[in-house]
Design a protein around this motif. Sequence first.
Motif, PDB file in Angstrom:
ATOM      1  N   VAL A  56      49.478  44.113  32.852  1.00  0.00           N
ATOM      2  CA  VAL A  56      47.800  45.900  33.133  1.00  0.00           C
ATOM      3  C   VAL A  56      48.165  46.558  31.465  1.00  0.00           C
ATOM      4  O   VAL A  56      49.130  47.186  31.659  1.00  0.00           O
ATOM      5  N   VAL A  81      44.292  41.310  39.724  1.00  0.00           N
ATOM      6  CA  VAL A  81      44.281  41.525  38.170  1.00  0.00           C
ATOM      7  C   VAL A  81      43.301  40.206  37.962  1.00  0.00           C
ATOM      8  O   VAL A  81      44.035  39.418  37.509  1.00  0.00           O
ATOM      9  N   VAL A  83      41.555  45.921  36.729  1.00  0.00           N
ATOM     10  CA  VAL A  83      42.199  46.005  38.338  1.00  0.00           C
ATOM     11  C   VAL A  83      41.812  46.212  39.425  1.00  0.00           C
ATOM     12  O   VAL A  83      40.524  47.502  40.240  1.00  0.00           O
TER      13      VAL A  83
END
Length: 243
Positions: free
Chosen positions: A224, A107, A96
């Motif tokens: 994530v 991302v 990130v």
Amino acid sequence: MNSEHRLSRRSFVLASVSMTATLAGCATTATSPRRVPVPEQVSRPIIPASEAELQARYAAVEDSGHLIPAVPYQKMDPKYYRQRVVDPTGEAPGTVVVDTPGRFLYVVEPGGTAIRYGVGIGRDGFAWQGEGIIHWRQSWPRWKPPADMIARQPHLARYSVENGGMDPGVKNPLGARALYIFQNGQDTLYRLHGSPEWDSIGKATSSGCVRLVNQDVIDLYARVPYHARIVVHQDALRAAPAV
């Protein structure tokens, strides 16, 4: 390579929402948190989203019993729409990256692309930079302002840690999701989080944290994992083209 891995940009976008809203006032229902599929190869050129895709992407959505209003994305600068771009970061897939001057969060994906989000960032003097990990993630978090914020704004004392914080909800400053950044095993008090204030995207208004519209932070949360690496830049990072 199997065709199932060759997701077009259009099918990828449609997979990131649970249902297309046919009217601006309609709400979709968010599914349970899941990993968003990442294509191993992206077809070129990378084309902008259609109007129908944008309507679906930023429609009202019901998530865990909370009704998130639609984002009036037509009033936003289009560069801040969630979109796939050519990766400008040079970082490894899964990283990130926050481009503070550009007001973007990336991302990084395999194959030279990244998902880019428009963000609001901290005012001068409250911004953090460096490298860390996303040590903790929370869906519909409670907001507990730190002591130094309460010292500047005493009326926030009712939401202190001692008082249990603010209940989750669409008016909560952390929004629908929060990702907590640690460095060297310590909480930096720096967060990636949702916000109901869509008009703050692209601006420096928050106290050190990175804010996304709630529809985008839900998407980010699904991409994530825990302990993902994060890099925050205060120096200029070359903006990626959208096509």
